[in-house]
Design a protein around this motif. Structure first.
Motif, mmCIF file in Angstrom:
data_model
loop_
_atom_site.group_PDB
_atom_site.id
_atom_site.type_symbol
_atom_site.label_atom_id
_atom_site.label_comp_id
_atom_site.label_asym_id
_atom_site.label_seq_id
_atom_site.Cartn_x
_atom_site.Cartn_y
_atom_site.Cartn_z
ATOM 1 N N THR A 82 1.099 -1.102 -0.015
ATOM 2 C CA THR A 82 0.141 0.023 -0.223
ATOM 3 C C THR A 82 0.485 1.905 -0.184
ATOM 4 O OG1 THR A 82 -1.913 -1.451 0.944
ATOM 5 C CG2 THR A 82 -1.501 1.349 1.092
ATOM 6 N N GLN A 122 -6.785 1.273 0.999
ATOM 7 C CA GLN A 122 -7.296 2.246 -1.240
ATOM 8 C C GLN A 122 -6.398 2.017 -2.162
ATOM 9 O OE1 GLN A 122 -9.847 5.754 -0.003
ATOM 10 N NE2 GLN A 122 -11.363 4.657 1.205
ATOM 11 N N GLU A 123 -5.454 2.367 -2.005
ATOM 12 C CA GLU A 123 -4.652 1.883 -2.463
ATOM 13 C C GLU A 123 -3.871 0.747 -2.700
ATOM 14 O OE1 GLU A 123 -3.901 4.335 -5.162
ATOM 15 O OE2 GLU A 123 -5.340 5.955 -4.390
ATOM 16 N N MET A 127 -9.364 3.143 5.496
ATOM 17 C CA MET A 127 -9.116 4.182 4.419
ATOM 18 C C MET A 127 -7.655 3.857 3.817
ATOM 19 S SD MET A 127 -9.769 8.110 6.371
ATOM 20 C CE MET A 127 -11.281 7.003 6.663
ATOM 21 N N SER A 173 -15.576 4.276 5.770
ATOM 22 C CA SER A 173 -15.792 3.517 6.761
ATOM 23 C C SER A 173 -16.669 3.610 7.792
ATOM 24 C CB SER A 173 -14.572 5.109 7.629
ATOM 25 O OG SER A 173 -13.149 5.730 7.249
ATOM 26 N N GLY A 187 -9.787 0.123 -4.506
ATOM 27 C CA GLY A 187 -10.293 1.217 -4.634
ATOM 28 C C GLY A 187 -11.081 1.744 -2.687
ATOM 29 N N GLU A 188 -12.489 3.059 -2.702
ATOM 30 C CA GLU A 188 -12.654 3.197 -1.948
ATOM 31 C C GLU A 188 -13.445 2.424 -0.990
ATOM 32 O OE1 GLU A 188 -16.584 5.866 -0.865
ATOM 33 O OE2 GLU A 188 -16.248 5.668 -3.287
ATOM 34 N N ILE A 189 -12.644 2.499 0.381
ATOM 35 C CA ILE A 189 -13.489 1.645 1.360
ATOM 36 C C ILE A 189 -14.154 1.991 2.562
ATOM 37 C CG2 ILE A 189 -12.536 0.323 3.882
ATOM 38 C CD1 ILE A 189 -9.278 -1.336 1.847
ATOM 39 N N SER A 216 1.018 3.866 -3.251
ATOM 40 C CA SER A 216 0.235 5.786 -3.116
ATOM 41 C C SER A 216 1.713 6.583 -3.285
ATOM 42 C CB SER A 216 0.547 5.806 -1.160
ATOM 43 O OG SER A 216 -0.877 4.757 -1.367
#
Length: 776
Positions: free
Chosen positions: A298, A430-431, A427, A320, A316-318, A302
């Motif tokens: 990760t 996400q990458e 979050m 919260s 992708g989007e996680i 990033s």
């Protein structure tokens, strides 16, 4: 009565079932089994102790939590829980890809079911959460009911088709939740009706072959993430073959940066795991190599922005926080019921096998029925929070046990780690490249790939188990996971039926100096008891093998009972005809018609002898290999020396014996009796059927045994039974097995007792066998 006198002057009576019941005063069926009404009253009667036991067994945490010692168990459970929680994070994210749902739902699946199992589970070391095989099975359902093709939409700008990923993922989550809820409901129902034994139908070779095939499914499912290709989605039989072929055709389109990320991750992760195994004895807890891998990947992704600069797919989007509970889509139940049942059985089989292993090692008990309920509630309740199917994970459970975990408080600690990640740290991932998660899945399958060595092991140990292994693997690969499991269980049960239909039939002989009786074909020192044949089948006699049992008895005893009875009845019919002729002659003599009648009967007798008499006489003695030359004479009369050589009459041959007068005919019949016709010459006066291997007996087997007793009695061979278990005797009584001629005196407690009775019944007054004298 018959007794046995040993050198120590001990005397024992030979026991049959009747005498055994008198000595032991065996209880009747009604005394042993309560009436149905009484049992129902006991079941529904509510007392305070019974209510307490019921509540404690239904919710085991109420039993052990008040006794929980923080001083003794607190720190080991905390360390173990943190270690397992760290494993939950990468496995939850990675196995969500196997289930074809967004990664955050893998974290939900690692949280809620573990908390539910804390209250209802009976295993202290099982780690409930995502599992490779179940994730693959869920993924096969979600991709079948929600394929990519259903969510293509037209781009309004350039009129091209694009994927509506959000709609697809939302529907797949609904499919996974509905399948999980139905599977959990099935497990709860099976547990309530005490069907915990259902997991025993999954033998170890079947489970290992099934998980090996599931691992192959997982590899095929992850290849598209490793190479970043988009193969077509196939369903039904041979779908894996078609998918693999399409993947191979898509390899020229491989995305090189993604392949590089996958390769580096696999190499580093494999090396780190091997190092971890090498240092396992020196480390207090395992190195969390998977967590280190996803954190490093990760950070790297990033830093250099792999998604935008090199088009490497990321998680992708996680979102919260926790999602609100929702009711599963009930309309999907009809489409997923078969898959739900397969998930319920496989998940339970894995969990109970691990639970019993740890329970045996640490000296506590796992309730199989309560485990079904606990696992079912974990799945059913978890489905309201969009979780997919769970069971015990072998890798996490081993870590929980080896790091000192004592109770399911370790499971609560691991769930808290996951909860913190979902609320505050989700979050940050996400990458994370999807190729890294696919690589983690692939490396974690190494243990399942090692199971292919079972083929070599089973080849040496058991060909039947090897056949189960191969059929399970092939059917699972070709028919997919749900149909493959059904076909595998059916084949495994067929092998059991096949083995009971093809048991080992043997004739037993006595071991000199003992009361033991063993197979004379496999033991050199075994000796047959003169005049007695002891017959044993290695399997229970029931409807599927009753006819085979009778045929084997004929073969082993050397008595073709069918032909012998036919011959006997023919002779009896001829005797009756002679008696009727004699009566008619006497009546006619009284009327003065003696002369004419004698003339006519002599003509008739000569005609019958000329047309119907068949003698089978050997022209040479029998050779050691059992072969002889035979000569068939029709209408003649052999001399007295040839009568001793007469042997087997062919089917359909007439068996009248010619002679010049009734007196001569009678003498010939006495000489050529049923026991002196070659094949039918025997020195057996008793047959003992050893039923010690029978644990049940059905109506077909009872009728077969009654027919054996009736038919062999016709040729003056006594039939006795030995070694019947008490339950078998009860079934014989209820099946109207006993009669005026077939009594309990024909059932003996052991083969030795039956042998002694046979010899006594045939007229001996004192027998010395194997250095032991027997008197009666």
């Amino acid at each position: 009565f018959l007794t046995q006198r040993r050198t120590t002057s001990k005397i024992r009576q030979v026991l049959d079932e009747q005498r055994l019941e008198e000595l032991t005063r065996r209880k009747t069926f009604s005394e042993i089994h309560k009436p149905l009404t009484d049992r129902l009253k006991d079941t529904f009667r509510c007392t305070l102790p019974k209510l307490k036991r019921s509540v404690m067994s239904s919710c085991p945490v109420l039993y052990w939590l008040p006794k929980y010692s923080v001083w003794d168990y607190g720190m080991p459970d905390l360390v173990s829980g943190i270690s397992v929680g760290i494993m939950h994070l990468p496995q939850g994210l990675a196995y969500a890809l196997l289930a074809s749902v967004p990664p955050v739902f893998g974290l939900y699946t690692s949280l809620y079911p573990a908390l539910i199992y804390f209250f209802f589970g009976t295993s202290r070391h099982n780690s409930i959460g995502t599992f490779t095989v179940l994730s693959i099975m869920v993924g096969s359902v979600t991709e079948r009911l929600a394929p990519d093709e259903f969510f293509l939409k037209t781009n309004g700008t350039n009129l091209t088709l694009e994927m509506d990923v959000a709609a697809r993922d939302a529907y797949r989550v609904q499919v996974a939740a509905a399948t999980t809820f139905l599977g959990g409901l099935i497990q709860v129902l099976l547990g309530v009706i005490k069907f915990g034994f259902v997991g025993t139908y999954l033998s170890e070779p079947l489970v290992r072959a099934y998980t090996s095939a599931a691992a192959a499914h997982a590899v095929v499912a992850q290849l598209k993430y490793l190479f970043k290709v988009s193969p077509k989605r196939f369903t039904g039989p041979l779908s894996q073959v078609y998918t693999l072929v399409d993947l191979c055709l898509s390899l020229p389109k491989t995305h090189l940066p993604t392949l590089l990320v996958s390769s580096v991750t696999i190499v580093l992760l494999t090396g780190a795991k091997e190092l971890n195994s090498f240092l396992s004895t020196k480390l207090p807890v395992p190195i969390p190599v998977e967590l280190i891998t996803i954190v490093a990947a990760t950070l790297l992704s990033s830093t250099i922005d792999l998604n935008n600069n090199y088009s490497v797919s990321v998680v992708g989007e996680i979102p919260s926080g926790l999602s609100a509970p929702s009711v599963p889509n009930l309309s999907l139940f009809g489409d997923v019921i078969g898959d739900a049942f397969a998930l319920a059985i496989v998940g339970y089989a894995v969990s109970i096998s691990l639970g019993k292993t740890f329970a045996l090692k640490h000296g506590y008990k796992v309730d199989s029925n309560q485990e079904l309920v606990a696992l079912g509630l974990s799945n059913a309740v978890g489905s309201f929070f969009q979780c997919f199917s769970v069971c015990s994970s072998m890798s996490r459970s081993l870590v929980q046990e080896t790091t000192g975990g004592k109770t399911q408080m370790a499971g609560v600690a691991s769930a808290l780690i996951v909860l913190v990640t979902i609320l505050k740290l989700g979050m940050l991932f996400q990458e994370l490249p999807k190729a890294v998660l696919a690589s983690i899945v692939l490396v974690n399958l190494k243990g399942m790939f090692k199971q292919y060595s079972d083929v070599v092991t089973l080849w040496r140990r058991s060909k039947i188990d090897l056949a189960v292994w191969l059929v399970t693997w092939v059917s699972t690969m070709l028919l997919n996971l749900d149909l493959g499991l059904a076909a595998s269980i059916a084949f495994a049960l067929f092998t059991v039926t096949f083995r009971t239909q093809m048991p080992t039939y043997s004739v037993l002989g006595n071991v000199p100096g003992t009361e033991l009786y063993v197979d004379i074909e496999t033991h050199r020192e075994a000796r047959e008891v003169p005049g007695v044949t002891i017959f044993r089948s290695s399997a229970t006699v029931y409807f599927a093998n009753a006819e085979l049992y009778l045929e084997a008895l004929k073969e082993k005893s050397g008595l073709d009972i069918g032909k012998m009875i036919i011959y006997k009845r023919r002779q009896e019919a001829k005797q009756r005809r002679r008696e009727r002729r004699a009566k008619r002659r006497a009546k006619r003599q009284a009327k003065g018609e003696v002369g004419n009648v004698q003339h006519k009967e002599e003509e008739q007798s000569r005609t019958e002898r000329g047309n119907g008499t068949v003698f089978v006489i050997p022209t040479a003695p029998q050779t050691p290999d059992g072969c002889s030359r035979w000569e068939y004479l029709k209408g003649g009369h052999p001399d007295s020396t040839s009568l001793g050589w007469m042997s087997e009459l062919q089917d359909g041959d007439t068996t009248t014996l010619g002679s010049s007068s009734e007196d001569t005919l009678s003498r010939d019949l006495e000489q050529v009796s049923l026991g002196s016709l070659g094949k039918w010459t025997w020195d057996i006066h008793s047959i003992i059927l050893d039923l010690s291997t029978a644990n049940f007996i059905d109506t077909v087997a009872i009728q077969t045994l009654k027919n054996i007793f009736r038919d062999f009695s016709e040729i003056d061979v006594d039939i006795y039974f030995s070694g019947c278990q008490a339950s078998v005797v009860e079934q014989l009584e209820r099946g109207d097995f006993f009669s005026e001629t077939l009594r309990k005196q024909h059932l003996f407690v052991s083969v030795h007792d039956a042998v002694l009775y046979c010899l006594n019944h045939r007229g001996a007054s004192c027998i010395t066998l194997r250095g032991v004298s027997f008197f009666w």
